[in-house]
Motif scaffolding. Structure first.
Motif, PDB file in Angstrom:
ATOM      1  N   MET A 161      35.234  44.220  52.201  1.00 32.80           N
ATOM      2  CA  MET A 161      35.507  44.158  53.609  1.00 32.80           C
ATOM      3  C   MET A 161      34.880  44.557  54.255  1.00 32.80           C
ATOM      4  SD  MET A 161      39.443  46.002  52.140  1.00 32.80           S
ATOM      5  CE  MET A 161      40.032  45.067  54.299  1.00 32.80           C
ATOM      6  N   SER A 215      37.222  38.122  48.057  1.00 36.79           N
ATOM      7  CA  SER A 215      38.156  38.797  48.038  1.00 36.79           C
ATOM      8  C   SER A 215      39.419  38.451  47.719  1.00 36.79           C
ATOM      9  CB  SER A 215      38.376  37.670  49.847  1.00 36.79           C
ATOM     10  OG  SER A 215      37.981  36.635  49.780  1.00 36.79           O
ATOM     11  N   THR A 264      41.297  42.103  44.207  1.00 33.82           N
ATOM     12  CA  THR A 264      41.333  42.806  45.038  1.00 33.82           C
ATOM     13  C   THR A 264      41.709  43.568  43.408  1.00 33.82           C
ATOM     14  OG1 THR A 264      43.502  42.388  44.746  1.00 33.82           O
ATOM     15  CG2 THR A 264      42.525  42.065  47.279  1.00 33.82           C
ATOM     16  N   TYR A 267      37.829  44.550  45.968  1.00 36.60           N
ATOM     17  CA  TYR A 267      37.725  44.378  46.874  1.00 36.60           C
ATOM     18  C   TYR A 267      38.375  44.669  48.441  1.00 36.60           C
ATOM     19  CZ  TYR A 267      37.154  41.512  51.191  1.00 36.60           C
ATOM     20  OH  TYR A 267      36.810  40.580  52.473  1.00 36.60           O
ATOM     21  N   ASP A 268      39.135  45.490  48.225  1.00 38.43           N
ATOM     22  CA  ASP A 268      39.973  46.050  48.853  1.00 38.43           C
ATOM     23  C   ASP A 268      40.322  47.748  49.549  1.00 38.43           C
ATOM     24  OD1 ASP A 268      41.779  46.184  46.283  1.00 38.43           O
ATOM     25  OD2 ASP A 268      43.536  46.117  47.242  1.00 38.43           O
TER      26      ASP A 268
END
Length: 660
Positions: free
Chosen positions: A32, A69, A72, A127-128
């Motif tokens: 991110m 992305s 997650t 990813y998050d």
């Protein structure tokens, strides 16, 4: 980590028709914006993993991929749930993670999942993950994918696959390391600084329950799971730079090693051979990086079948940094395995039957040995060794054969055993022996043969028919029992000490107060704790051996199927393990041997550990044939003085057992 076709041909099994090969690839190279998590070359890994999968029967439609992305935490968990639902009995599943990893503070309570003695869970970074560190009001670690999160998902997949299925998990990530190393050398995968939680501070004393692991809590028909990690949780996992058509690119060290090893793997090879090739490839580029394998590695790669277990001695060239070959080698076995100074051996490329060199052991420690080869050995090549002399160095045992007078059948059996054991120099025949083979119990159907030890505990038993003789398997089982007796004797008498012994203090703490003045006496099924204090300035990894009064040996820690790197005592810290005297332990003296080292050490391959006492397997080494002499040139490097001596510390605690 599979739908049924109708049986079209009688000659083709339904199982073979039904089996599917499924895969999930998670690759996160770009995180991110404003996360402060550096990019890595994980997306490059995908083509290498897919190439291997395609070459081994995985269809593109059965390979799910989550990139950047799309990967997650919620998406990864959802994909794992979908895999468990999709997988059928007998299917083959591969799950590959290419991403950053990080250690994160363990849960606050046992009920929430507190289970790490170093105070940290291992976690993958989806990813998050907004920040790699605790950031009040922004991020507190909720999106880290902990090993506690992965465990139940992998169990569900294994239960879906059943005992004839297979799950391979590849972790091209790492969970700790030093920041300076990450900056100075090849790009690495993993946040070097653990994710700390000020609301859950690290404790100096860590009290843990009995081990629970995602290899446990399975149905009886669950599949095998093999996990191969690019590095231990205490290490960096470096990327590898390769050149293709003049262009350089970065790729995960494990990913590339897996790709190279699979392209060079003979048909019907097992995961142990695959891992040795992976390990050699990784360490040719990053010698300090230690890849790890968990699970039953005798399973055939991408198959539900297994190869017979055999003892293999793997050998690694000790190559100096500025060279690609050398004649010095290391074996991760030592005196405990019968490898002593002066032992000669033949060296092979793994999986091959023609020797490529000869070697001699120049120094043997308790658990490792170094030697010299008469030919140069390559960096990045996996080798195996076969001993010329069937010797166990300074360890020995003796056996008495008891036969009724004028019993021709018993005499024949005794002579057969003597002939089989004759090449083993560490075994002698004596009336005052460590073990006795009793061939005097004649019954109507033949001889009821018993192999008993010095405390009259049966180690081998078989009814041998009137006209039968000892089979090769019988003789090997007796040999295994003799080696078991020999090693137990060695362990019981192994003196405390070593370079690290001054830093470790071990104490047994009964759960209930005791008034024992001279010695500690515990009842069967009584609870107690093993307290280990590290007074030094380095983290120490530990192995705990339990030697019971009936001469059984069990590796208490590392627990079955767990990573040796998970068992450590931090600097100036204490670990307390909760234990219980087994219900079946006989009366007598029980010893706990604590062996500490600066690097993880796994003695389970030596001790053939099983978690259930009633199912423990004996020690066994395969009988090697003698090989023809060769006229190869002498070694080009004649000493090993620069090799650092084994750094271990040994401490012993004990108690007497009485029946409840």
């Amino acid at each position: 980590m599979k739908p049924l076709f109708p049986a079209l041909l009688l000659c083709v099994s339904l199982t073979a028709l039904a089996q599917k090969k499924l895969a999930l690839i998670v690759a996160i190279g770009n995180y991110m914006p404003n996360s402060n998590i550096p990019p890595i070359a994980s997306l490059n890994d995908v083509k290498y993993i897919k190439a291997v999968l395609h070459n081994n029967g995985f269809l593109e439609k059965n390979i799910d991929t989550l990139k950047d992305s799309k990967a997650t935490k919620a998406a990864i968990l959802k994909a794992l749930d979908a895999m468990a639902a999709k997988a059928k009995k007998g299917d083959i599943v591969v799950i590959h993670f290419s991403c950053h990893g990080q250690q994160i503070r363990d849960q606050k309570t046992v009920e929430e999942g507190k289970d790490e003695e170093d105070g940290y869970d291992e976690a993958l970074i989806p990813y998050d993950v907004k920040k790699p560190q605790y950031y009040p009001g922004v991020y507190t670690g909720e999106n880290h994918l902990r090993d506690d999160d992965l465990g139940p998902k992998l169990i569900a997949i294994r239960n879906s696959l059943g005992k004839n299925g297979s799950l391979l998990v590849l972790l091209d990530a790492c969970h700790s390391g030093t920041a300076t190393r990450a900056m100075e050398f090849t790009a690495s995968r993993g946040e070097p600084i653990p994710f700390n939680d000020p609301e859950n501070p690290l404790e100096a004393n860590v009290l843990l329950p009995a081990d629970d692991h995602f290899f446990d809590n399975l149905s009886d028909s669950a599949s095998n799971m093999v996990v191969i990690s690019g590095s231990g949780p205490h290490q960096q996992n470096f990327q590898t730079e390769i050149s293709i058509a003049g262009k350089k690119e970065q790729v995960g060290a494990l990913t590339y090693a897996f790709y190279k090893a699979m392209n060079d793997l003979p048909a019907e090879s097992d995961y142990e051979l695959l891992f040795q090739k992976i390990k050699a490839q990784i360490q040719s580029q990053h010698p300090e990086q230690i890849p790890l394998i968990e699970g039953n590695s005798s399973q055939v790669v991408f198959s539900g079948n297994y190869k017979p277990k055999k003892e293999t001695i793997f050998l690694t060239a000790v190559v100096e940094a500025n060279s690609s070959t050398d004649t010095v080698f290391r074996i991760d076995k030592g005196i405990m395995d019968g490898i002593s100074e002066g032992t000669t051996l033949r060296i092979y490329n793994v999986g091959n039957t023609n020797p490529i060199a000869e070697g001699v052991i120049k120094r043997s420690d308790r658990f490792t040995a170094y030697g010299i080869s008469n030919k140069s050995l390559g960096k990045g090549t996996a080798y195996e060794a076969r001993l010329d002399e069937i010797s166990n160095g300074t360890i020995s045992t003796s056996i008495k054969i008891k036969i009724n007078k004028n019993d021709a059948h018993g005499t024949l059996l005794g002579d057969q055993l003597k002939s089989f054991l004759q090449p083993y120099k560490f075994i002698t025949f004596s009336d005052n022996a460590d073990m006795m083979l009793d061939l005097s119990n004649r019954i109507e159907k033949g001889i009821d043969a018993d192999l008993v030890d010095g405390i009259d505990s049966t180690r081998w038993k078989k009814l041998i028919g009137m006209n039968d003789s000892l089979t090769t398997d019988d003789a090997k089982e007796i040999l295994a029992a003799l080696k078991n007796s020999m090693r137990v004797k060695y362990l019981r008498t192994m003196q405390d000490g070593g370079e690290l012994a001054k830093y470790i203090k071990a104490t047994i703490v009964p759960a209930n107060p005791h008034n024992d003045k001279k010695e500690l006496i515990l009842e069967t099924e009584e609870n107690y704790s093993l307290k280990m204090d590290n007074t030094g300035d380095d983290k120490l990894f530990y192995t705990v051996l339990d030697i019971t009064p009936d001469n059984e040996v069990e590796v208490l820690y590392p627990s079955a199927m767990k990573n040796p790197a998970d068992y450590s005592v931090g600097k100036k810290a204490t670990v307390i393990r909760s234990l219980r005297v087994s219900k079946n332990t006989p009366v007598g003296r029980e010893f706990l041997k604590i062996i500490v080292s600066k690097d993880p050490m796994d003695l389970r391959s030596v001790l053939q550990h099983s978690t259930q006492r009633s199912e423990m397997r004996s020690f066994q080494l395969a009988l090697d044939d003698l090989f023809n002499d060769s006229n190869d040139e002498h070694a080009t490097r004649g000493d090993i003085s620069s090799i650092k001596a084994e750094e271990v510390g040994i401490a012993t605690v004990s108690f007497s057992v009485k029946q409840k």
